[in-house]
Design a protein around this motif. Structure first.
Motif, PDB file in Angstrom:
ATOM      1  N   GLU A 193      23.079 -20.812   5.050  1.00 30.39           N
ATOM      2  CA  GLU A 193      23.843 -21.835   5.789  1.00 30.39           C
ATOM      3  C   GLU A 193      25.254 -21.957   5.230  1.00 30.39           C
ATOM      4  O   GLU A 193      26.232 -22.022   5.972  1.00 30.39           O
ATOM      5  N   ARG A 194      25.346 -21.993   3.909  1.00 30.41           N
ATOM      6  CA  ARG A 194      26.652 -22.121   3.260  1.00 30.41           C
ATOM      7  C   ARG A 194      27.523 -20.903   3.568  1.00 30.41           C
ATOM      8  O   ARG A 194      28.720 -21.038   3.842  1.00 30.41           O
ATOM      9  N   ASP A 195      26.924 -19.723   3.517  1.00 32.55           N
ATOM     10  CA  ASP A 195      27.693 -18.508   3.777  1.00 32.55           C
ATOM     11  C   ASP A 195      28.186 -18.460   5.222  1.00 32.55           C
ATOM     12  O   ASP A 195      29.275 -17.949   5.505  1.00 32.55           O
ATOM     13  N   CYS A 203      31.228 -14.019  -8.094  1.00 31.85           N
ATOM     14  CA  CYS A 203      29.876 -14.485  -8.405  1.00 31.85           C
ATOM     15  C   CYS A 203      29.055 -14.722  -7.150  1.00 31.85           C
ATOM     16  O   CYS A 203      27.839 -14.873  -7.215  1.00 31.85           O
ATOM     17  N   GLY A 204      29.728 -14.793  -5.990  1.00 33.58           N
ATOM     18  CA  GLY A 204      29.043 -15.026  -4.732  1.00 33.58           C
ATOM     19  C   GLY A 204      28.758 -16.479  -4.435  1.00 33.58           C
ATOM     20  O   GLY A 204      28.278 -16.822  -3.350  1.00 33.58           O
ATOM     21  N   ALA A 205      29.055 -17.362  -5.365  1.00 31.41           N
ATOM     22  CA  ALA A 205      28.663 -18.763  -5.215  1.00 31.41           C
ATOM     23  C   ALA A 205      29.758 -19.646  -4.632  1.00 31.41           C
ATOM     24  O   ALA A 205      29.477 -20.761  -4.201  1.00 31.41           O
ATOM     25  N   SER A 256      31.229  -9.786  -4.943  1.00 30.33           N
ATOM     26  CA  SER A 256      30.051 -10.457  -4.399  1.00 30.33           C
ATOM     27  C   SER A 256      29.416  -9.579  -3.329  1.00 30.33           C
ATOM     28  O   SER A 256      30.037  -8.655  -2.795  1.00 30.33           O
ATOM     29  N   LYS A 257      28.178  -9.859  -3.012  1.00 33.37           N
ATOM     30  CA  LYS A 257      27.497  -9.097  -1.961  1.00 33.37           C
ATOM     31  C   LYS A 257      28.175  -9.293  -0.607  1.00 33.37           C
ATOM     32  O   LYS A 257      28.330  -8.341   0.168  1.00 33.37           O
ATOM     33  N   ASN A 258      28.578 -10.521  -0.329  1.00 30.87           N
ATOM     34  CA  ASN A 258      29.181 -10.783   0.976  1.00 30.87           C
ATOM     35  C   ASN A 258      30.520 -10.085   1.159  1.00 30.87           C
ATOM     36  O   ASN A 258      30.939  -9.823   2.284  1.00 30.87           O
ATOM     37  N   TYR A 259      31.206  -9.782   0.068  1.00 34.24           N
ATOM     38  CA  TYR A 259      32.484  -9.079   0.193  1.00 34.24           C
ATOM     39  C   TYR A 259      32.293  -7.674   0.756  1.00 34.24           C
ATOM     40  O   TYR A 259      33.174  -7.125   1.414  1.00 34.24           O
ATOM     41  N   ILE A 260      31.122  -7.080   0.534  1.00 30.90           N
ATOM     42  CA  ILE A 260      30.841  -5.754   1.086  1.00 30.90           C
ATOM     43  C   ILE A 260      30.907  -5.791   2.608  1.00 30.90           C
ATOM     44  O   ILE A 260      31.280  -4.803   3.258  1.00 30.90           O
ATOM     45  N   LEU A 301      21.011  -6.092   2.686  1.00 35.70           N
ATOM     46  CA  LEU A 301      22.193  -6.180   3.546  1.00 35.70           C
ATOM     47  C   LEU A 301      22.055  -5.373   4.830  1.00 35.70           C
ATOM     48  O   LEU A 301      22.942  -5.432   5.695  1.00 35.70           O
ATOM     49  N   GLY A 302      20.970  -4.618   4.956  1.00 37.85           N
ATOM     50  CA  GLY A 302      20.813  -3.676   6.061  1.00 37.85           C
ATOM     51  C   GLY A 302      21.154  -4.203   7.438  1.00 37.85           C
ATOM     52  O   GLY A 302      22.042  -3.649   8.119  1.00 37.85           O
ATOM     53  N   PRO A 303      20.491  -5.254   7.915  1.00 38.37           N
ATOM     54  CA  PRO A 303      20.774  -5.727   9.284  1.00 38.37           C
ATOM     55  C   PRO A 303      22.240  -6.097   9.501  1.00 38.37           C
ATOM     56  O   PRO A 303      22.840  -5.735  10.525  1.00 38.37           O
ATOM     57  N   ARG A 304      22.829  -6.805   8.531  1.00 37.46           N
ATOM     58  CA  ARG A 304      24.224  -7.215   8.700  1.00 37.46           C
ATOM     59  C   ARG A 304      25.178  -6.035   8.562  1.00 37.46           C
ATOM     60  O   ARG A 304      26.204  -5.955   9.240  1.00 37.46           O
ATOM     61  N   LEU A 305      24.849  -5.094   7.670  1.00 37.59           N
ATOM     62  CA  LEU A 305      25.683  -3.902   7.524  1.00 37.59           C
ATOM     63  C   LEU A 305      25.705  -3.094   8.820  1.00 37.59           C
ATOM     64  O   LEU A 305      26.766  -2.626   9.268  1.00 37.59           O
ATOM     65  N   LYS A 306      24.534  -2.925   9.427  1.00 42.84           N
ATOM     66  CA  LYS A 306      24.459  -2.156  10.673  1.00 42.84           C
ATOM     67  C   LYS A 306      25.295  -2.812  11.768  1.00 42.84           C
ATOM     68  O   LYS A 306      25.982  -2.127  12.547  1.00 42.84           O
ATOM     69  N   GLU A 307      25.254  -4.150  11.823  1.00 42.03           N
ATOM     70  CA  GLU A 307      26.077  -4.870  12.803  1.00 42.03           C
ATOM     71  C   GLU A 307      27.562  -4.608  12.558  1.00 42.03           C
ATOM     72  O   GLU A 307      28.332  -4.381  13.499  1.00 42.03           O
ATOM     73  N   GLU A 308      27.972  -4.661  11.294  1.00 43.75           N
ATOM     74  CA  GLU A 308      29.371  -4.428  10.954  1.00 43.75           C
ATOM     75  C   GLU A 308      29.799  -3.009  11.325  1.00 43.75           C
ATOM     76  O   GLU A 308      30.900  -2.788  11.839  1.00 43.75           O
ATOM     77  N   PHE A 309      28.938  -2.036  11.059  1.00 41.40           N
ATOM     78  CA  PHE A 309      29.280  -0.648  11.379  1.00 41.40           C
ATOM     79  C   PHE A 309      29.466  -0.460  12.882  1.00 41.40           C
ATOM     80  O   PHE A 309      30.384   0.239  13.318  1.00 41.40           O
ATOM     81  N   VAL A 310      28.611  -1.095  13.649  1.00 42.12           N
ATOM     82  CA  VAL A 310      28.743  -0.988  15.110  1.00 42.12           C
ATOM     83  C   VAL A 310      30.048  -1.618  15.562  1.00 42.12           C
ATOM     84  O   VAL A 310      30.795  -1.051  16.375  1.00 42.12           O
TER      85      VAL A 310
END
Length: 676
Positions: free
Chosen positions: A435-437, A476-478, A596-600, A626-635
Motif C-alpha cells: 500500500e505504501r509503495d 533501504c527501500g523503506a 532498493s528493489k523498487n528502483y529496479i 519482482l516477476g509480474p511487475r517486471l514483465k509489465e514494465e518490459f511490455v
C-alpha cells in the motif's frame, strides 16, 4: 590537595628540557594536519625534531605544543596495537566522531584523566557521560579501571581510550584542533580563531582525578587557554580549577559549558543511549538473533484509534529468552501501535524507520535493515544481566513517546516470537508495505523541484547521503519521496532534508547542481558529485542497509542485481556479503551501487547506461518476487520477452555460463555500446 601553580612551573620546565633533547623525524599517519595542535596554533607543519623545536619556540613554550611533540616523537611511548588504546585518531575516524559535534547529535566533549580511587567510581562517571550524550575521551589509569569493571571502551561506545599515560590526552586537544579546521573554517595558524571556536563550539570540559605528575598538571592547566573547564573532586587547587562532589562532576562540567540535556531513564537492565548506536554484536557475542535470513522477522508500525492503543503496554506472544537456546535464530515480529491527535497514516513508514535507531540505543541490542529484512541480535552479556525480549518493547515504547511527545499520545508494542503467528502477521505487514509503495508509483522526478535526503545511516556510514526522488526510493527501500517530505514536516531538523534540484548538469545521468551542493556538504566534503540515474560515473554512496546491489559485469557488457536474501555466490565470484563489504560504509564506487528493489522497476534505473535492457542476471528469489511487475514494465517499454533472457543461478551460476546463456538467448546487452 595539591597546589597547581608550583606544579605548572616545574612541569613546563621539565617539558622544555625534554624538547631540547629531541632528535630525528616523527609524524602522525593518516592525517592531513601534520601535528594538529602545533599546526592549528602556528600554521607550521612539523615532521622533525628541528621543526618541532622551532614551533615550540614560536608557540611561546606552550605545554600543549610541547606535549604533542613528546607524544609524536615517541618520548612518551605510544600504545601498541594489541592494547585497547586508540592513540592518535586518524582523520577518517575523526570525521565520523567529529561531525556529530557540529550537527548537534553529540552535545559535547569530555576528557577523563588521572587515577580514580575505584573502578566503580570511574564506571559511574563514564556511564553518566554516555547517558548525557557526551563523547568521552580517557587517558591514564581510568582506562584499566573501567575495563576491570567490564565497561566496554572504544569509539563505538563513545568512550575513547587514548592511552595509558595521562599526557596522551593531548589527542583530545588535537581532535578539537582538527574539528575546528575540518568543520569550523579555522585556518591553520589562526590561534585566535581556534581559541574562539573552542570556546563557542567545542563544548568541552575535563574531569581530573588524582595521581598526575607535574608535567601532566602543566598540560591540563594549559587547557584553560581553550576555555575548557577543569573539574576535580577536591584533589587540586589552582586558578580556574573547579572542585565538585564526585556525584556532581559531570553536572558541573556541563553547567560550566552551558550543555543542557533532559535524560529520562528507561527501566530496563541495560544502558540506553545514542552512545551505543554505533556498536556491533558479533556472532560469538550474541545470545540469540532474529531474521538476517536465518529466520522470519519483520517490523511494522501502525496508526490506530486511541481506544485501541494502551500507552506503555508491552506484550510478548511466544517464547521468551528463557525458552531460547544460546546461539539460536528465532522468529520475531515487532508491532508498534501508536495513536495521537496529530498523527497521519502517511507518517507510519517514517516513524517505523526509527525502530532501527531505538533498538541500537540499547547497550546489548543490535538492529540492521528494515521492513521484512530486519536482523536483530541480543548479546549474551545483556541476557546475563537480565535483558529479555519484552525489554525491547519497553525501550521502543519509551523512546517513541520521548522523541515524539507532540505527535504521539500513546504507544504500545507487541513482540511475537511464535513462528506460526509471525508468518501470519507478516502477510498483513506485506499488504501494508505494498500500500505504501503504491502511493508513490506514477509520480515522476520531472514533476517536482525538490528531492529529499536521508542521513539516518550516518551512524554507521558517516559520509553516506541518500538522495530520494519520486523515481528513486531510499536504497533501504523503506523511505519514498513522499515519506521524506512527511519526515521533514514532522522533524524539520531531522535526517530528511529538502534538496533543491537546481540546474541540470546531465539529464541522462541525473546530475543536478543543487543535489551536488547538498551532497558535498552532507558528506562532509568527501563527495563532490552524485549521479542519480547512473552507476558508472559518480554513483550515489552506499551505507549498509540497501536491499540490493547492482554491479557491472564487463565480460558480458551488462549488470547483475543481487538481493540481501540471496546467500549464494554470484557470477562475479562474490556473495552479497562480500559485495556489501566492498561498497558499504559511505563509499562511492563506480560500477557498483546499493539500491532498493523498487528502483529496479523505475524508468530511471540504469538510465545513463541504457536502462533495464542492461540487466542480465538476478537470483531466482528476486526474479520470482519482482516477476509480474517486471514483465509489465518490459511490455510497457517495448521489451517484451526480456524477462526470459535474464539469467539466474539455475541457468548461469558462473560468468562463463552467463556468457554462453546470453549469447544463446540473444540478450540485447551484448549489442549495446561498451560500458568500459
Amino acid at each position: 590537595m595539591k597546589d597547581v601553580q608550583d606544579a605548572v612551573i616545574r612541569g613546563n620546565e621539565l617539558i622544555g628540557e625534554k624538547i631540547s633533547r629531541l632528535q630525528g623525524d616523527f609524524f602522525y599517519e593518516e592525517t592531513a594536519y601534520h601535528l594538529p595542535v602545533s599546526y592549528a596554533l602556528t600554521g607550521r607543519p612539523v615532521h622533525s625534531a628541528a621543526e618541532g623545536k622551532e614551533v615550540y619556540r614560536a608557540a611561546g613554550g606552550s605545554s600543549l605544543v610541547g606535549t604533542e611533540l613528546l607524544i609524536a616523537s615517541g618520548e612518551v611511548p605510544r600504545p601498541g596495537p594489541e592494547e585497547p588504546y586508540t592513540g592518535f585518531i586518524p582523520d577518517a575516524v575523526l570525521r565520523k566522531l567529529g561531525y556529530s559535534l557540529v550537527d548537534g547529535s553529540i552535545l559535547g566533549l569530555a576528557l577523563v584523566i588521572g587515577s580514580p580511587e575505584t573502578g566503580d567510581e570511574a564506571a559511574g562517571i563514564c556511564r553518566e557521560l554516555q547517558e548525557k550524550l557526551m563523547l568521552t575521551f580517557l587517558a591514564g589509569k581510568v582506562v584499566p579501571s573501567l575495563v576491570g569493571k567490564g565497561v566496554k571502551v572504544g569509539t563505538d561506545f563513545r568512550l575513547v581510550p587514548l592511552g595509558p599515560e595521562p599526557l596522551q590526552a593531548v589527542h583530545f586537544v588535537d581532535i578539537i584542533a582538527r574539528v575546528a579546521m575540518m568543520f569550523g573554517g579555522v585556518a591553520p595558524g589562526d590561534a585566535d580563531r581556534l581559541v574562539a571556536y573552542a570556546k563557542e563550539r567545542a563544548k568541552a570540559f575535563v574531569i581530573v582525578f588524582p595521581g598526575l605528575s607535574d608535567e601532566e598538571i602543566a598540560f591540563v592547566d594549559a587547557l584553560k587557554a581553550l576555555s575548557i573547564p577543569l573539574i576535580t573532586p577536591a584533589d587540586y587547587q589552582g586558578e580556574g580549577w573547579i572542585t565538585a562532589p564526585l556525584d556532581d562532576l559531570v553536572g558541573r562540567g556541563m553547567e560550566e559549558k552551558g550543555i543542557k540535556v533532559n535524560v529520562t531513564a528507561i527501566p530496563i537492565p541495560m544502558g540506553c543511549s545514542p552512545a551505543f548506536e554505533g556498536k556491533s554484536i558479533r556472532k560469538e557475542e550474541m545470545y540469540v538473533e532474529f531474521g538476517g535470513g536465518r529466520s522470519p522477522a519483520f517490523e511494522l508500525l501502525r496508526e490506530k484509534p486511541a481506544d485501541e492503543v494502551t500507552d506503555g503496554k508491552v506484550q510478548v506472544i511466544g517464547p521468551e529468552i528463557e525458552d531460547m537456546q544460546q546461539g539460536s535464530a528465532m522468529p520475531l515480529a515487532i508491532l508498534v501501535d501508536v495513536s495521537g491527535r496529530s498523527i497521519k497514516k502517511e507518517y507510519e513508514p517514517v516513524l517505523e524507520r526509527r525502530i532501527h535507531n531505538f533498538i541500537n540505543y540499547g547497550e546489548g541490542s543490535w538492529h540492521v535493515a528494515q521492513r521484512d529484512l530486519i536482523w536483530v541480535r541480543l548479546s549474551a552479556e545483556a541476557v546475563k544481566k537480565g535483558v529479555r525480549i519484552r525489554h525491547l518493547g519497553d525501550l521502543l515504547a519509551a523512546k517513541f513517546r520521548m522523541d515524539f511527545p507532540d505527535l504521539l499520545d500513546a504507544v504500545q508494542v507487541t513482540l511475537i516470537t511464535d513462528e506460526k503467528k509471525v508468518r501470519e502477521a507478516q502477510k498483513e505487514a506485506e499488504r501494508v508495505y505494498e500500500e505504501r509503495d503504491q502511493r508513490i508509483r506514477g509520480m515522476k522526478d520531472k514533476d517536482v523541484d525538490t528531492f529529499y535526503s536521508c542521513t539516518l545511516c550516518q551512524t554507521f556510514a558517516p559520509n553516506h547521503v541518500c538522495i530520494i526522488t519520486p523515481e528513486r526510493p531510499a536504497l533501504c527501500g523503506a523511505i519514498s519521496w513522499l515519506d521524506g517530505r512527511i519526515a521533514y514536516e514532522i522533524a524539520p531538523a531531522g535526517a530528511n532534508q529538502p534538496v533543491k534540484k537546481g540546474a541540470v548538469i546531465d539529464t541522462l545521468r541525473g546530475e543536478y547542481e543543487g543535489v551536488n551542493r547538498f551532497v558535498k556538504k552532507a558528506s562532509h566534503g568527501e563527495v563532490d558529485r552524485c549521479s542519480l540515474y547512473g552507476v558508472m560515473e559518480y554513483p550515489m554512496t552506499c551505507c549498509g542497509c540497501f536491499e540490493c546491489i547492482v554491479l557491472m559485469l564487463p565480460e558480458v557488457n551488462g549488470f547483475m542485481v543481487v538481493n540481501r536474501e540471496w546467500k549464494g555466490v554470484t557470477p562475479s565470484g562474490m556473495t552479497f556479503s562480500t559485495l556489501a563489504g566492498t561498497i558499504g560504509g559511505g563509499a562511492q564506487t563506480p560500477g557498483f551501487a546499493g539500491i532498493s528493489k523498487n528502483y529496479i522497476l523505475s524508468e530511471k534505473f540504469l538510465q545513463a547506461e541504457g536502462g533495464i535492457a542492461r540487466l542480465v542476471w538476478m537470483p531466482s528469489l528476486l526474479r520470482e518476487e519482482l516477476g509480474p511487475r517486471l514483465k509489465e514494465e518490459f511490455v510497457k517499454r517495448g521489451l517484451d520477452g526480456l524477462f526470459e533472457k535474464i539469467a539466474d543461478e539455475t541457468t548461469a551460476p558462473t560468468i562463463e555460463d552467463l556468457t554462453v546463456f546470453l549469447i544463446r538467448v540473444k540478450h540485447p546487452a551484448l549489442d549495446m555500446h561498451p560500458l568500459i
